[in-house]
Write a protein that holds these residues in place. Structure first.
Motif, PDB file in Angstrom:
ATOM      1  N   GLY A  54       0.817  -1.213   0.000  1.00  0.00           N
ATOM      2  CA  GLY A  54       0.000   0.000   0.000  1.00  0.00           C
ATOM      3  C   GLY A  54       0.852   1.265   0.000  1.00  0.00           C
ATOM      4  O   GLY A  54       1.963   1.282   0.548  1.00  0.00           O
ATOM      5  N   PHE A  55       0.328   2.311  -0.630  1.00  0.00           N
ATOM      6  CA  PHE A  55       1.031   3.594  -0.683  1.00  0.00           C
ATOM      7  C   PHE A  55       0.048   4.750  -0.523  1.00  0.00           C
ATOM      8  O   PHE A  55      -1.142   4.621  -0.847  1.00  0.00           O
ATOM      9  N   ASN A  56       0.567   5.867  -0.086  1.00  0.00           N
ATOM     10  CA  ASN A  56      -0.186   7.115  -0.105  1.00  0.00           C
ATOM     11  C   ASN A  56      -0.384   7.522  -1.570  1.00  0.00           C
ATOM     12  O   ASN A  56       0.580   7.639  -2.323  1.00  0.00           O
ATOM     13  N   ALA A  57      -1.628   7.722  -1.976  1.00  0.00           N
ATOM     14  CA  ALA A  57      -1.928   8.015  -3.383  1.00  0.00           C
ATOM     15  C   ALA A  57      -1.227   9.285  -3.862  1.00  0.00           C
ATOM     16  O   ALA A  57      -0.733   9.358  -4.986  1.00  0.00           O
ATOM     17  N   LYS A  58      -1.175  10.295  -2.998  1.00  0.00           N
ATOM     18  CA  LYS A  58      -0.536  11.565  -3.356  1.00  0.00           C
ATOM     19  C   LYS A  58       0.936  11.353  -3.696  1.00  0.00           C
ATOM     20  O   LYS A  58       1.457  11.909  -4.674  1.00  0.00           O
ATOM     21  N   TYR A  59       1.615  10.517  -2.911  1.00  0.00           N
ATOM     22  CA  TYR A  59       3.037  10.262  -3.152  1.00  0.00           C
ATOM     23  C   TYR A  59       3.246   9.540  -4.486  1.00  0.00           C
ATOM     24  O   TYR A  59       4.167   9.843  -5.251  1.00  0.00           O
ATOM     25  N   LEU A  60       2.375   8.546  -4.761  1.00  0.00           N
ATOM     26  CA  LEU A  60       2.486   7.831  -6.035  1.00  0.00           C
ATOM     27  C   LEU A  60       2.279   8.767  -7.219  1.00  0.00           C
ATOM     28  O   LEU A  60       2.994   8.714  -8.216  1.00  0.00           O
ATOM     29  N   LEU A  61       1.286   9.645  -7.111  1.00  0.00           N
ATOM     30  CA  LEU A  61       0.984  10.580  -8.203  1.00  0.00           C
ATOM     31  C   LEU A  61       2.131  11.562  -8.427  1.00  0.00           C
ATOM     32  O   LEU A  61       2.491  11.866  -9.560  1.00  0.00           O
ATOM     33  N   GLU A  62       2.723  12.043  -7.335  1.00  0.00           N
ATOM     34  CA  GLU A  62       3.836  12.991  -7.470  1.00  0.00           C
ATOM     35  C   GLU A  62       5.046  12.338  -8.122  1.00  0.00           C
ATOM     36  O   GLU A  62       5.689  12.940  -8.980  1.00  0.00           O
ATOM     37  N   ILE A  63       5.341  11.122  -7.719  1.00  0.00           N
ATOM     38  CA  ILE A  63       6.499  10.431  -8.300  1.00  0.00           C
ATOM     39  C   ILE A  63       6.228  10.075  -9.762  1.00  0.00           C
ATOM     40  O   ILE A  63       7.073  10.282 -10.630  1.00  0.00           O
ATOM     41  N   ALA A  64       5.034   9.552 -10.061  1.00  0.00           N
ATOM     42  CA  ALA A  64       4.695   9.212 -11.453  1.00  0.00           C
ATOM     43  C   ALA A  64       4.730  10.455 -12.339  1.00  0.00           C
ATOM     44  O   ALA A  64       5.066  10.388 -13.524  1.00  0.00           O
ATOM     45  N   GLY A  65       4.406  11.617 -11.750  1.00  0.00           N
ATOM     46  CA  GLY A  65       4.412  12.860 -12.510  1.00  0.00           C
ATOM     47  C   GLY A  65       5.800  13.334 -12.904  1.00  0.00           C
ATOM     48  O   GLY A  65       5.943  14.223 -13.746  1.00  0.00           O
ATOM     49  N   GLN A  66       6.834  12.744 -12.315  1.00  0.00           N
ATOM     50  CA  GLN A  66       8.215  13.144 -12.656  1.00  0.00           C
ATOM     51  C   GLN A  66       8.746  12.400 -13.883  1.00  0.00           C
ATOM     52  O   GLN A  66       9.781  12.767 -14.431  1.00  0.00           O
ATOM     53  N   VAL A  67       8.032  11.351 -14.302  1.00  0.00           N
ATOM     54  CA  VAL A  67       8.550  10.478 -15.366  1.00  0.00           C
ATOM     55  C   VAL A  67       8.373  11.131 -16.735  1.00  0.00           C
ATOM     56  O   VAL A  67       7.260  11.399 -17.172  1.00  0.00           O
TER      57      VAL A  67
END
Length: 372
Positions: free
Chosen positions: A324-337
């Motif tokens: 499980g992950f914090n959704a906000k953290y996943l979105l921020e990291i995916a947004g860097q790609v």
């Protein structure tokens, strides 16, 4: 002092400078811009005592001189003037007033003595080098999302810029972390930066610096000392104190043995996370990832709102894993790609997860899991 300047040039220069001014000030002079007119150039200087911005613009100077005026008020006046207007600014040095004239518009602003304006002391910079704007933009843009906002851990309230051993020799590296996620970005080390001391560039400075890095063709002159950092283009100079603290040994939290490899389309992954997170409770925003062969199931269960689930076709060949992950953290990291695919490397549901862009190891992200 008296000079004429084109409205667009004035707006750009005043806008850049006034953005460092704090809206609430106990020291009145810090709400002002220092305007200095000499030869065919006018400079606009602003400071909050930690950051100083000087922006220069071409102008027709009839009478050299200097004064200080309220930054926000001047910016609002110039912003509301018509495009292409010629703006004349003048003061007689005695009345304590600056006159701003553009066409039929006429304004008078109160001034404060230029002698009261604090100018940041110049520092002996131990390292000087130049870097292309896109290189610095990438280093700071990709790391700044992980800057901590916790004031008690002040040494995490910025981006740690330093020289480190990269994949292909020495690298200029920027690192930021808030304890929950970490970003580590490398670029080729510019000549002259080899002896640069590691400095923590404050969050506000990182935000102001972004405005200097818009033009891809601009070379940025970077100067670094133990206490200050300076970024300069031909028009703008940004000088900042650095955070007086020791950045933690981040290498200890970057996993090296994570063997379970997931490869997924970064854009599709981000959209799917965003969709399922719609029903999650705002406090935790926890998203569960269930991995099995070539399939990723994203799910959220919220006692108050309901549940959501979405499947993605992915490249995954290891044993089943739920994490499980914090959704906000996943979105921020995916947004860097920037590339098409994101690669996640897992160990177990309780260990930090590593993410990178395809096979590019110059940008590495770490995110801590959550219990779901």
């Amino acid at each position: 002092m008296k000079f004429s300047i084109e409205r667009g040039a004035l707006l750009k220069a005043v806008g850049q400078a006034q953005s460092v001014v704090e809206r609430r000030n106990t020291i009145p002079i810090l709400a002002n811009l220092l305007i200095e007119a000499e030869d065919a150039t006018v400079s606009f200087r602003a400071t909050d005592l930690d950051i100083e911005v000087v922006d220069k613009a071409p102008a027709t100077v009839e009478r050299a001189g200097a004064t200080t005026v309220p930054a926000v008020t001047l910016h609002e006046i110039v912003r509301k003037l018509p495009d292409g207007a010629l703006v004349e600014l003048s003061d007689d040095g005695a009345s304590g007033r600056l006159t701003v004239v553009a066409g039929r518009s006429h304004f008078t602003l109160a001034t404060l003595p230029r002698e009261d304006f604090p100018v940041m002391a110049s520092s002996e910079y131990t390292s000087n080098f130049t870097a292309k704007a896109p290189v610095l933009r990438r280093l700071f843009d990709k790391s700044k999302f992980a800057i901590s906002t916790e004031e008690t851990r002040y040494y995490l309230n910025g981006v740690y810029m330093h020289v480190a051993a990269g994949e292909d020799g020495q690298a200029l590296r920027c690192v930021a972390t808030d304890g929950h996620r970490l970003a580590r970005i490398d670029a080729t080390l510019p000549p002259g930066a080899e002896t640069m001391p590691g400095v923590i560039v404050p969050r506000k400075t990182v935000g102001e610096l972004r405005k200097l890095l818009e033009d891809d063709e601009v070379e940025i002159a970077v100067s670094v000392s133990e206490t200050k950092v300076r970024f300069a283009t031909p028009e703008i100079t940004l000088t900042s104190k650095v955070i007086d603290g020791t950045f933690p040994d981040y290498s200890r939290v970057i996993p090296v043995n994570n063997a379970r490899r997931l490869e997924v389309d970064a854009a599709e992954f981000a959209k799917a996370v965003d969709r399922v997170a719609t029903v999650s409770s705002e406090r935790s925003r926890a998203v569960k990832l269930a991995l099995e062969e070539d399939r990723l199931t994203l799910s959220v269960t919220s006692p108050d709102s309901g549940a959501a689930e979405e499947e993605l076709v992915v490249a995954y060949g290891d044993e089943r894993l739920e994490i499980g992950f914090n959704a906000k953290y996943l979105l921020e990291i995916a947004g860097q790609v920037d590339r098409e695919n994101a690669v996640f490397l897992f160990n177990s549901s309780g260990d930090p997860t590593l993410m990178r862009e395809g096979d590019d190891a110059s940008a590495v992200y770490v995110v801590m899991p959550m219990r779901v």
